[in-house]
Motif scaffolding. Sequence first.
Motif, PDB file in Angstrom:
ATOM      1  N   UNK A  41       0.825  -1.206   0.000  1.00 15.20           N
ATOM      2  CA  UNK A  41       0.000   0.000   0.000  1.00 15.20           C
ATOM      3  C   UNK A  41       0.861   1.259   0.000  1.00 15.20           C
ATOM      4  N   UNK A  42       2.001   1.213   0.674  1.00 10.83           N
ATOM      5  CA  UNK A  42       2.871   2.385   0.709  1.00 10.83           C
ATOM      6  C   UNK A  42       3.450   2.684  -0.674  1.00 10.83           C
ATOM      7  N   UNK A  43       3.843   1.644  -1.394  1.00  9.95           N
ATOM      8  CA  UNK A  43       4.356   1.856  -2.752  1.00  9.95           C
ATOM      9  C   UNK A  43       3.248   2.313  -3.686  1.00  9.95           C
ATOM     10  N   UNK A  44       2.069   1.754  -3.516  1.00  6.37           N
ATOM     11  CA  UNK A  44       0.937   2.127  -4.350  1.00  6.37           C
ATOM     12  C   UNK A  44       0.538   3.577  -4.097  1.00  6.37           C
ATOM     13  N   UNK A  45       0.622   4.006  -2.843  1.00  7.26           N
ATOM     14  CA  UNK A  45       0.239   5.363  -2.502  1.00  7.26           C
ATOM     15  C   UNK A  45       1.209   6.387  -3.087  1.00  7.26           C
ATOM     16  N   UNK A  46       2.501   6.072  -3.133  1.00  6.41           N
ATOM     17  CA  UNK A  46       3.463   7.027  -3.663  1.00  6.41           C
ATOM     18  C   UNK A  46       3.338   7.156  -5.175  1.00  6.41           C
ATOM     19  N   UNK A  47       2.835   6.115  -5.848  1.00  4.41           N
ATOM     20  CA  UNK A  47       2.701   6.180  -7.295  1.00  4.41           C
ATOM     21  C   UNK A  47       1.417   6.860  -7.746  1.00  4.41           C
ATOM     22  N   UNK A  48       0.401   6.867  -6.895  1.00  3.84           N
ATOM     23  CA  UNK A  48      -0.866   7.470  -7.264  1.00  3.84           C
ATOM     24  C   UNK A  48      -0.797   8.983  -7.113  1.00  3.84           C
ATOM     25  N   UNK A  49      -1.461   9.667  -8.013  1.00  8.06           N
ATOM     26  CA  UNK A  49      -1.533  11.113  -7.906  1.00  8.06           C
ATOM     27  C   UNK A  49      -2.573  11.486  -6.870  1.00  8.06           C
ATOM     28  N   UNK A  50      -2.363  12.601  -6.203  1.00  6.06           N
ATOM     29  CA  UNK A  50      -3.333  13.028  -5.212  1.00  6.06           C
ATOM     30  C   UNK A  50      -4.582  13.562  -5.911  1.00  6.06           C
ATOM     31  N   UNK A  51      -5.674  13.519  -5.212  1.00  5.84           N
ATOM     32  CA  UNK A  51      -6.955  13.943  -5.750  1.00  5.84           C
ATOM     33  C   UNK A  51      -7.247  15.349  -5.216  1.00  5.84           C
ATOM     34  N   UNK A  52      -7.889  16.154  -6.019  1.00  6.48           N
ATOM     35  CA  UNK A  52      -8.186  17.513  -5.580  1.00  6.48           C
ATOM     36  C   UNK A  52      -9.378  17.506  -4.634  1.00  6.48           C
ATOM     37  N   UNK A  53      -9.475  18.542  -3.846  1.00  7.66           N
ATOM     38  CA  UNK A  53     -10.587  18.669  -2.909  1.00  7.66           C
ATOM     39  C   UNK A  53     -11.900  18.821  -3.662  1.00  7.66           C
ATOM     40  N   UNK A  54     -11.887  19.543  -4.754  1.00  8.12           N
ATOM     41  CA  UNK A  54     -13.105  19.750  -5.544  1.00  8.12           C
ATOM     42  C   UNK A  54     -13.617  18.435  -6.137  1.00  8.12           C
ATOM     43  N   UNK A  55     -12.720  17.615  -6.661  1.00  8.68           N
ATOM     44  CA  UNK A  55     -13.126  16.338  -7.234  1.00  8.68           C
ATOM     45  C   UNK A  55     -13.630  15.391  -6.155  1.00  8.68           C
ATOM     46  N   UNK A  56     -12.980  15.378  -5.006  1.00  5.19           N
ATOM     47  CA  UNK A  56     -13.422  14.501  -3.932  1.00  5.19           C
ATOM     48  C   UNK A  56     -14.779  14.928  -3.369  1.00  5.19           C
ATOM     49  N   UNK A  57     -15.036  16.212  -3.291  1.00  2.00           N
ATOM     50  CA  UNK A  57     -16.352  16.690  -2.855  1.00  2.00           C
ATOM     51  C   UNK A  57     -17.408  16.326  -3.896  1.00  2.00           C
TER      52      UNK A  57
END
Length: 107
Positions: A3-19
């Motif tokens: 999960x740690x390796x997967x998390x570093x490869x994924x791009x973060x999601x914006x607050x607007x998209x998550x809302x």
Amino acid sequence: MTDAENQTEQASISLRKSVGIYFAFLAVFIITLALTFSTKWFPSLICFVAYLGFGFYLNRVVLRNLIEYHPMYNTLDNVSSDKLKSFFLWPLSYAGLFFRLAVNKVL
């Protein structure tokens, strides 16, 4: 892959998209809840499965890519209690989380 390796490869999601994802899930859940209570042909199991599925998706995709736990507070107790609370009470917990993140971003 951990999960740690997967998390570093994924791009973060914006607050607007998550809302937006949150409100879409909330709208679908309210519609399924209304169908469950207003009709006899709509099974209540679909509403229950949708509730759990939306909580799971929000935890696995949105929460993982939206926030980062501080290394000092990244304990099993803290993370598991936050994730379980967010999973089972997602309509309330994510509304509070998004409010706190928006206040943090604006102020």
